[in-house]
Design a protein around this motif. Structure first.
Motif, PDB file in Angstrom:
ATOM      1  N   THR A  63       7.454   8.465  -2.112  1.00 13.97           N
ATOM      2  CA  THR A  63       8.127   7.396  -1.373  1.00 13.97           C
ATOM      3  C   THR A  63       8.259   6.144  -2.220  1.00 13.97           C
ATOM      4  O   THR A  63       9.322   5.512  -2.254  1.00 13.97           O
ATOM      5  CB  THR A  63       7.354   7.065  -0.079  1.00 13.97           C
ATOM      6  N   LEU A  64       7.193   5.771  -2.917  1.00 21.84           N
ATOM      7  CA  LEU A  64       7.229   4.561  -3.729  1.00 21.84           C
ATOM      8  C   LEU A  64       8.179   4.697  -4.918  1.00 21.84           C
ATOM      9  O   LEU A  64       8.908   3.758  -5.254  1.00 21.84           O
ATOM     10  CB  LEU A  64       5.821   4.191  -4.190  1.00 21.84           C
ATOM     11  N   VAL A  65       8.194   5.851  -5.556  1.00 19.33           N
ATOM     12  CA  VAL A  65       9.114   6.067  -6.678  1.00 19.33           C
ATOM     13  C   VAL A  65      10.553   6.013  -6.187  1.00 19.33           C
ATOM     14  O   VAL A  65      11.407   5.339  -6.783  1.00 19.33           O
ATOM     15  CB  VAL A  65       8.809   7.405  -7.385  1.00 19.33           C
ATOM     16  N   GLY A  99      15.416  -4.551   4.168  1.00 18.15           N
ATOM     17  CA  GLY A  99      15.513  -3.353   5.006  1.00 18.15           C
ATOM     18  C   GLY A  99      14.685  -2.201   4.470  1.00 18.15           C
ATOM     19  O   GLY A  99      14.018  -1.488   5.230  1.00 18.15           O
ATOM     20  N   LEU A 100      14.705  -2.019   3.161  1.00 17.89           N
ATOM     21  CA  LEU A 100      13.934  -0.942   2.547  1.00 17.89           C
ATOM     22  C   LEU A 100      12.440  -1.177   2.731  1.00 17.89           C
ATOM     23  O   LEU A 100      11.699  -0.264   3.122  1.00 17.89           O
ATOM     24  CB  LEU A 100      14.271  -0.839   1.060  1.00 17.89           C
ATOM     25  N   LEU A 105       7.293   0.036   5.331  1.00 15.23           N
ATOM     26  CA  LEU A 105       6.156  -0.501   6.075  1.00 15.23           C
ATOM     27  C   LEU A 105       6.006   0.172   7.436  1.00 15.23           C
ATOM     28  O   LEU A 105       4.890   0.538   7.838  1.00 15.23           O
ATOM     29  CB  LEU A 105       6.299  -2.016   6.244  1.00 15.23           C
ATOM     30  N   ILE A 106       7.105   0.372   8.134  1.00 12.38           N
ATOM     31  CA  ILE A 106       7.053   1.065   9.432  1.00 12.38           C
ATOM     32  C   ILE A 106       6.500   2.481   9.249  1.00 12.38           C
ATOM     33  O   ILE A 106       5.670   2.946  10.031  1.00 12.38           O
ATOM     34  CB  ILE A 106       8.445   1.085  10.095  1.00 12.38           C
ATOM     35  N   GLY A 107       6.942   3.159   8.205  1.00 14.47           N
ATOM     36  CA  GLY A 107       6.434   4.504   7.934  1.00 14.47           C
ATOM     37  C   GLY A 107       4.949   4.515   7.638  1.00 14.47           C
ATOM     38  O   GLY A 107       4.214   5.378   8.129  1.00 14.47           O
ATOM     39  N   GLN A 108       4.488   3.551   6.845  1.00 12.94           N
ATOM     40  CA  GLN A 108       3.065   3.490   6.492  1.00 12.94           C
ATOM     41  C   GLN A 108       2.199   3.180   7.711  1.00 12.94           C
ATOM     42  O   GLN A 108       1.135   3.788   7.896  1.00 12.94           O
ATOM     43  CB  GLN A 108       2.826   2.424   5.411  1.00 12.94           C
ATOM     44  N   THR A 114      -1.237   7.565  13.277  1.00  8.52           N
ATOM     45  CA  THR A 114      -1.040   8.912  13.811  1.00  8.52           C
ATOM     46  C   THR A 114      -1.660  10.011  12.954  1.00  8.52           C
ATOM     47  O   THR A 114      -1.767  11.144  13.414  1.00  8.52           O
ATOM     48  CB  THR A 114       0.460   9.220  13.991  1.00  8.52           C
ATOM     49  N   SER A 115      -2.065   9.713  11.733  1.00  6.68           N
ATOM     50  CA  SER A 115      -2.631  10.735  10.858  1.00  6.68           C
ATOM     51  C   SER A 115      -4.121  10.906  11.127  1.00  6.68           C
ATOM     52  O   SER A 115      -4.850   9.936  11.301  1.00  6.68           O
ATOM     53  CB  SER A 115      -2.418  10.344   9.396  1.00  6.68           C
TER      54      SER A 115
END
Length: 129
Positions: A63-65, A99-100, A105-108, A114-115
């Motif tokens: 994701t970061l790459v 936006g990116l 951030l929302i994904g993290q 939830t993990s």
């Protein structure tokens, strides 16, 4: 997911108000994003018998790459396409970066809550036992 991807492109084109460069930019950014995600795919990897945290770290690397490459590609596109209108191009680039970063951030944050590798989900499991 595909519907929101296409919807964001259509919305950006609708906001372009007939400016050819602004109409083209969402398509170029989407193409660059696909290339960046392919590069991110090849960064993801772990050794045999990896823990869940190792697996999540491998996904984070991808994701970061991919995100970093999208920023680089977007900067190059904005600098190239908005020649003569650099100020406007960099303003749009700023919106792309915001936006990116918001999406990542929302994904993290979603993953954290939830993990099973993290405390919030583990505490719910412990309370039920």
């Amino acid at each position: 997911l595909f519907e929101s991807f296409v919807g964001s492109i259509i919305a950006s084109v609708a906001l372009a108000d007939g400016d050819v460069v602004k109409v083209m930019l969402p398509f170029w950014i989407a193409g660059a994003g696909i290339l960046a995600s392919l590069c991110g795919y090849f960064v993801v990897g772990t050794k045999e018998g990896a823990s869940q945290k190792d697996l999540l770290f491998a996904l984070h690397k991808g994701t970061l790459v991919a995100s970093g490459l999208v920023i680089v590609f977007s900067a190059a596109l904005c600098a190239t396409l908005f020649e003569g209108r650099e100020s406007e191009g960099w303003e749009i680039f700023g919106c792309i970066v915001i936006g990116l970063l918001a999406g990542v951030l929302i994904g993290q944050v979603t993953e954290y809550f939830t993990s099973y590798s993290y405390w919030p989900t583990q505490s719910i499991t412990d309370a039920g036992v």
